[in-house]
Design a protein around this motif. Structure first.
Motif, mmCIF file in Angstrom:
data_model
loop_
_atom_site.group_PDB
_atom_site.id
_atom_site.type_symbol
_atom_site.label_atom_id
_atom_site.label_comp_id
_atom_site.label_asym_id
_atom_site.label_seq_id
_atom_site.Cartn_x
_atom_site.Cartn_y
_atom_site.Cartn_z
ATOM 1 N N UNK A 88 0.821 -1.213 0.000
ATOM 2 C CA UNK A 88 0.000 0.000 0.000
ATOM 3 C C UNK A 88 0.856 1.264 0.000
ATOM 4 N N UNK A 89 2.063 1.184 0.555
ATOM 5 C CA UNK A 89 2.985 2.317 0.470
ATOM 6 C C UNK A 89 3.386 2.533 -0.979
ATOM 7 N N UNK A 90 3.674 1.453 -1.689
ATOM 8 C CA UNK A 90 3.991 1.565 -3.125
ATOM 9 C C UNK A 90 2.808 2.162 -3.880
ATOM 10 N N UNK A 91 1.616 1.765 -3.526
ATOM 11 C CA UNK A 91 0.419 2.309 -4.172
ATOM 12 C C UNK A 91 0.309 3.811 -3.925
ATOM 13 N N UNK A 92 0.511 4.213 -2.666
ATOM 14 C CA UNK A 92 0.441 5.624 -2.310
ATOM 15 C C UNK A 92 1.488 6.435 -3.069
ATOM 16 N N UNK A 93 2.718 5.943 -3.115
ATOM 17 C CA UNK A 93 3.773 6.625 -3.861
ATOM 18 C C UNK A 93 3.420 6.667 -5.351
ATOM 19 N N UNK A 94 2.781 5.611 -5.844
ATOM 20 C CA UNK A 94 2.358 5.594 -7.246
ATOM 21 C C UNK A 94 1.399 6.733 -7.548
#
Length: 93
Positions: free
Chosen positions: A40-46
């Motif tokens: 979800x951190x990767x999603x947020x950064x995306x």
């Protein structure tokens, strides 16, 4: 343009209108993924990268040629934009 879940590393990528991965954004997310962050951190950064690229596309500035003034525009816009509250899941207790 959107953030897409792809089922591999990184778990989320930024894609353009044709569905092609936006390589500079994907490269950043690929470097982020093994650093013990949640998907979800990767999603947020995306989504943050998507905002950045949308701004650059509107301004017709290449990502590798963006001066700090464009960063200031994005940061200012993000500070002024409404931030909806996060809904907390409630457990049956």
């Amino acid at each position: 343009m959107r953030v897409a879940e792809i089922g591999r590393t990184p778990p989320f990528v930024v894609v353009d209108r044709e569905g092609s991965e936006v390589e500079p954004a994907v490269r950043y997310l690929r470097d982020l993924a093994p650093s013990d962050v949640s998907p979800l951190t990767c999603r947020s950064y995306g989504f943050d990268l998507l905002r950045w690229f949308r701004l650059l596309w509107v301004l017709r500035v290449g990502w590798d040629q963006a001066p700090s003034s464009e960063v200031a525009v994005l940061v200012g816009w993000m500070r002024l934009s409404p931030n909806p509250p996060v809904l907390q899941a409630t457990g049956a207790g």
